[in-house]
Scaffold this motif. Structure first.
Motif, PDB file in Angstrom:
ATOM      1  N   THR A 227     -12.669 -31.163  16.085  1.00 37.12           N
ATOM      2  CA  THR A 227     -12.533 -32.097  17.200  1.00 37.12           C
ATOM      3  C   THR A 227     -11.811 -31.409  18.336  1.00 37.12           C
ATOM      4  O   THR A 227     -11.234 -30.331  18.159  1.00 37.12           O
ATOM      5  CB  THR A 227     -11.752 -33.353  16.766  1.00 37.12           C
ATOM      6  N   SER A 228     -11.853 -32.020  19.513  1.00 43.82           N
ATOM      7  CA  SER A 228     -11.107 -31.493  20.654  1.00 43.82           C
ATOM      8  C   SER A 228      -9.613 -31.668  20.405  1.00 43.82           C
ATOM      9  O   SER A 228      -9.183 -32.666  19.831  1.00 43.82           O
ATOM     10  CB  SER A 228     -11.516 -32.221  21.933  1.00 43.82           C
ATOM     11  N   VAL A 229      -8.841 -30.700  20.842  1.00 43.95           N
ATOM     12  CA  VAL A 229      -7.392 -30.709  20.612  1.00 43.95           C
ATOM     13  C   VAL A 229      -6.690 -30.602  21.957  1.00 43.95           C
ATOM     14  O   VAL A 229      -6.978 -29.704  22.741  1.00 43.95           O
ATOM     15  CB  VAL A 229      -6.955 -29.555  19.692  1.00 43.95           C
ATOM     16  N   THR A 230      -5.797 -31.531  22.219  1.00 44.29           N
ATOM     17  CA  THR A 230      -5.015 -31.487  23.447  1.00 44.29           C
ATOM     18  C   THR A 230      -3.792 -30.595  23.266  1.00 44.29           C
ATOM     19  O   THR A 230      -3.278 -30.438  22.160  1.00 44.29           O
ATOM     20  CB  THR A 230      -4.569 -32.899  23.851  1.00 44.29           C
ATOM     21  N   SER A 231      -3.338 -30.023  24.365  1.00 49.67           N
ATOM     22  CA  SER A 231      -2.198 -29.111  24.297  1.00 49.67           C
ATOM     23  C   SER A 231      -0.914 -29.822  23.884  1.00 49.67           C
ATOM     24  O   SER A 231       0.024 -29.188  23.391  1.00 49.67           O
ATOM     25  CB  SER A 231      -1.994 -28.424  25.649  1.00 49.67           C
ATOM     26  N   PHE A 232      -0.844 -31.148  24.079  1.00 51.71           N
ATOM     27  CA  PHE A 232       0.332 -31.886  23.635  1.00 51.71           C
ATOM     28  C   PHE A 232       0.535 -31.736  22.128  1.00 51.71           C
ATOM     29  O   PHE A 232       1.660 -31.758  21.631  1.00 51.71           O
ATOM     30  CB  PHE A 232       0.183 -33.378  23.944  1.00 51.71           C
ATOM     31  N   ALA A 233      -0.574 -31.607  21.407  1.00 56.76           N
ATOM     32  CA  ALA A 233      -0.493 -31.600  19.946  1.00 56.76           C
ATOM     33  C   ALA A 233       0.333 -30.438  19.432  1.00 56.76           C
ATOM     34  O   ALA A 233       1.019 -30.567  18.415  1.00 56.76           O
ATOM     35  CB  ALA A 233      -1.901 -31.551  19.348  1.00 56.76           C
ATOM     36  N   LEU A 234       0.296 -29.299  20.113  1.00 52.31           N
ATOM     37  CA  LEU A 234       0.988 -28.117  19.612  1.00 52.31           C
ATOM     38  C   LEU A 234       2.489 -28.346  19.535  1.00 52.31           C
ATOM     39  O   LEU A 234       3.123 -28.015  18.522  1.00 52.31           O
ATOM     40  CB  LEU A 234       0.672 -26.918  20.505  1.00 52.31           C
TER      41      LEU A 234
END
Length: 911
Positions: A227-234
């Motif tokens: 799935t697409s991953v947003t940079s917030f997740a890191l």
């Protein structure tokens, strides 16, 4: 199961270490690639009408948020100056066509239509650029190719738009993580040294934390292919992974040290390296081998009990936290689904590190885990001699059990005060203000909003589509507007609160036209939301054929987001509640404790939400944390905090109740179980919370406001949970309910017996050791037999061996006999009197009643000739005699050295 895993890890500890090192190296190489995989956005509902309008704008009409926006400014020239136009037009016209799909500037329109592209003082203008490419990776590559070619001679250029915004987000995320790790490394190590009192033990959680970071990056990279991953997740995933890894490691290391110390004390094995006190080199080497062989089963038993108790608790805790994060997978927003999926995997990495990597290290270290012992952990220190069943937490537990009503009332009032600000919550969307104030991309956005005519207004986009839309008509080029569309535009322009309505996009391919409606309200105001509702209630027909009307823009997107969240939230709460109840029911064998745990977690979440509103919506933390208040809180972040805080709160609940359950199973006294459980876990839970707070506090200083918000929410929740809920409210409520805490209806008892998560093959508790009357160089294990009449040695040798009792699979394996090197013959025969029962003694390392461990301060050799009990008389009635056993090994006995310097083995021959 976990006890068996402990035995397996102990037997193959070196192989396990090699495999983990290879796994870590591979994960590190793979995880580096995650930084180029991030996507932007992810806060919208993909099925909402506003999302469709945004996609149509990007694909057909021209997005209002361009891929690249170049802001040009001059201190001396205006956009009307031919030199200004020549500088800008010449610069952008030289951009390669293979990277740029579309250019729109002030000079692309007639004078009236070009007004939005010039600032109010006419010294600034912007160029909107659409880059080639259908995905972010291609557009990012094209952006890198053209960004250095956008500087116009004589003008100042600043870059903004979606692609530069995404690049800056990614760079900010990496910078935040590096800064957080640098800030936390030192304080974490110092706190661990203070808590553990030993340098080697303190390094173990840090090792697991590093493993969790590496594993988390690898897991997140794998998620990008699903799935697409947003940079917030890191940042969020790293913060959770490090915090949980340290928390879990704290429990494992603490329990292992406790079990190892108890086992060594029971076996009579002195700490340190007692063989170094032996002068003879050959005997010292043999004594070292014998000591290590005697230590091996004790170390294995400690690891098995640790895995069966603390390890089992961590597994259940990890599953519970994962269940809470799993609720995020029910939401359609990419931001929440990403963190839910990556969060679950990261929690599993932390659990793996705590239950496989850390036990491997402990199996290799054994007593060396106490290396670098601090003064307050040494045997003579007051803290080391403190009664484990007393202390602050024990007294607090009894105090709460004695006066539950005052404690309950005070805590409930405090939680109510903390929750009160949440009653006035206002939700907002994510915009450039989440970036630091010094951000260049944010500066471009704020300049356009404040200095351009239409920059401060966010229009509502209305898309009319259908088969009857003209295929060859382009608005704004002098062609006649279809009457029904012009009538509809005028109808929109005449609605209350609307200031203008203009055609801003057309697609013959799609068959649709876009009308941008500007209004006089704030985008998040209730009046703007009412206007969106009225627009969506409109209809349009042509010749009795209805047309499709879709409404978008920031106001409509926020409304669709809230509708999606409120629609999915009950399903999430139900799913997480049921999963948590079932897990805790399997773990504790009660239906009351799971319900109580869920209620306690809701109270912690309420306090956290109230603190967020007070700090971010009201702006009371803006100065301390250096962010720009937006007058609201981002809605998806609150859902994320709900899941994360619920999981973390349940984490501490499981740690506390698991130890209380152990005491309840032992005593069946509710009051004692709570008091002892608090004493055994209170300091550990508080220490774990303190370590977690250090990690969270560092991430709360991140440059992105959303990450600050999540960090503050988690910080408040952990503080409230550790200091108020678990320490005061939980024991008070358990006092109210008494034995009802453990109530299990008869129909469910059989079900729980089949689902019980408790270990069945744990070694029995070694119990406290019994010190012998006088210390020996090593504690010796005599196989005691009932008293028997004395008989001559010859008869004893001829006595047939009795059958040996068969041991069960759950017994502790007998320790290995001392090394043969200890059997060196004496210089001269020394007669040893035989004791009752005849035969020679059979000494071993490791007997619960054999003697206390010799400390490093005690001399090697026999004790002094006199003592308070009288003169020393070793074996006054002869050494204790073992029961004859069948053995192919030689019978041996221990005798004092002739010079009185120590003890040694002597073969007597025979079996």
């Amino acid at each position: 199961m976990l006890a068996g895993l402990g035995r397996l890890i102990h037997r193959g500890r070196w192989l396990s270490l090699v495999l983990i090192l290879l796994l870590t190296a591979g994960a590190g190489a793979w995880g580096i690639g995650v930084f180029s995989k991030f996507k932007q956005g992810g806060f919208e509902d993909p099925k909402a009408s506003s999302t469709l309008v945004a996609k149509l704008g990007a694909s057909y009409f021209g997005s209002t948020n361009p891929d690249l926006l170049v802001l040009y400014s001059s201190d001396t020239m205006t956009v009307d100056d031919p030199r200004y136009m020549a500088s800008v037009v010449t610069t952008v016209s030289r951009l390669p066509k293979q990277q740029v799909a579309e250019l729109i500037s002030y000079w692309s329109f007639a004078e009236k239509d070009a007004a939005p592209f010039a600032s109010k003082d006419r010294r600034k203008t912007f160029v909107s650029i659409k880059l080639e490419g259908k995905d972010d990776v291609t557009k990012l590559a094209n952006y890198e190719a053209v960004k250095e070619r956008l500087q116009a001679p004589g003008l100042h250029a600043e870059l903004g738009g979606n692609i530069p915004l995404g690049v800056e987000f990614g760079e900010q995320v990496v910078a935040d993580i590096i800064r957080a790790e640098m800030i936390t490394a030192g304080p974490l190590l110092i706190l661990l040294i203070v808590l553990f009192g030993a340098l080697v033990a303190s390094l173990q959680p840090m090792i697991v934390a590093v493993f969790s970071i590496v594993g988390g990056l690898a897991v997140l990279h794998g998620v990008t292919y699903l799935t697409s991953v947003t940079s917030f997740a890191l940042e969020v995933v790293t913060m959770m992974g490090v915090g949980l890894a340290i928390d879990y490691s704290l429990f494992i290391v603490s329990r292992f040290r406790e079990e190892l110390a108890r086992g060594m004390d029971a076996a009579g094995l002195p700490p340190g390296k007692p063989w170094k006190r032996i002068g003879d080199r050959k005997r010292r080497r043999a004594d070292k081998k014998a000591y290590k062989r005697a230590l091996d089963p004790v170390r294995q038993a400690a690891l098995v009990r640790t895995m069966g108790t603390a390890g089992r608790t961590i597994i259940v805790s990890g599953i519970t936290v994962s269940a809470a994060l799993g609720g995020l997978l029910l939401f359609p927003q990419m931001f929440l689904r990403t963190i839910g999926l990556a969060g679950i995997a990261t929690v599993m990495v932390a659990v793996f590190g705590a239950t496989v990597l850390l036990p491997t290290m402990l199996a290799l270290l054994g007593p060396k885990v106490e290396g670098g012992r601090m003064p307050w952990r040494r045997p003579g220190a007051k803290r080391a001699q403190r009664d484990p069943d007393s202390g602050f937490w024990y007294r607090l537990g009894h105090s709460v059990m004695k006066h539950p009503v005052p404690y309950f009332a005070v805590v409930v009032v405090i939680l109510g005060v903390l929750f009160q600000p949440f009653l006035n919550v206002q939700f907002s969307s994510v915009d450039a203000r989440v970036l630091p104030k010094e951000s260049a991309t944010r500066a471009v956005v704020e300049t356009v909003k404040s200095e351009f005519p239409s920059g401060s207004t966010e229009p509502i986009d209305v898309v009319v589509s259908g088969d009857l839309i003209p295929r060859n008509w382009v608005p704004g080029r002098g062609e006649a507007i279809p009457p029904y569309l012009e009538a509809f535009r005028k109808r929109l322009a005449g609605m209350p609160g609307v200031t203008d309505a203009q055609f801003t996009g057309y697609s013959g391919t799609y068959g649709g036209v876009r009308i941008s409606v500007t209004h006089k309200y704030d985008p998040m105001a209730k009046q703007a939301q009412d206007l969106v509702k009225r627009l969506r209630a409109l209809d349009l027909t042509k010749g009795d054929y209805p047309m499709h009307i879709d409404v978008g823009g920031s106001t409509a997107s926020q409304m669709d987001l809230m509708s999606s969240l409120l629609r999915t939230l009950p399903m999430m709460a139900l799913a997480v509640g049921i999963a948590t109840f079932v897990l805790l029911f399997m773990f504790f064998g009660s239906i009351v404790l799971p319900l109580k745990a869920i209620v306690m977690n809701v109270l912690s979440i309420g306090a956290s939400f109230g603190a967020i509103v007070w700090g971010f919506q009201y702006g009371h933390l803006a100065g301390l944390l250096d962010f720009t208040p937006t007058g609201g809180v981002e809605a998806t972040s609150m859902i994320l905090i709900l899941a994360v805080v619920f999981g973390l709160s349940m984490d501490y609940e499981v740690f506390l109740l698991s130890r209380i359950r152990e005491e309840w199973d032992r005593t069946h006294d509710n009051r004692t179980a709570v008091a002892v459980g608090m004493q055994r876990t209170g300091s550990i839970i508080t220490s774990a919370a303190l370590l977690f707070l250090v990690v969270i506090a560092a991430f709360s200083l991140a440059g992105i406001t959303v990450v600050k918000l999540i960090g503050v929410g988690m910080f408040v929740a952990v503080v409230v949970d550790a200091l108020l809920v678990r320490s005061l409210l939980v024991p008070a409520t358990m006092r109210f309910m008494g034995s009802a805490n453990w109530w299990l209806p008869r129909p469910l008892a059989g079900l729980h017996a089949r689902m019980d998560l408790r270990e069945r093959d744990i070694l029995p508790d070694a119990g406290p050791s019994k010190s012998a009357d006088r210390p020996l160089p090593y504690a010796l294990r005599w196989e005691e037999t009932p008293a028997a009449p004395p008989q001559p040695p010859a008869m004893a040798a001829a006595t047939p061996p009795l059958p040996r009792r068969r041991s069960t699979r759950h017994e502790t394996p007998p320790p290995a006999p001392p090394h043969p090197a200890l059997r060196e013959p004496p210089p001269a025969p020394v007669p040893v009197p035989s004791g009752p029962g005849g035969g020679a003694p059979r000494p071993r390392y490791g007997n619960p009643g054999a003697g206390r461990p010799q400390t490093s301060g005690e001399p090697h050799g026999p004790p002094p000739a006199t003592s308070p009990e009288g003169p020393w008389a070793p074996w006054a009635n002869g050494p204790p005699q073992p029961q004859p056993r069948h053995s192919t090994r030689s019978r041996r006995e221990i005798v004092p050295d002739p010079d009185g310097s120590g003890w040694r083995w002597r073969d007597t021959g025979g079996s």
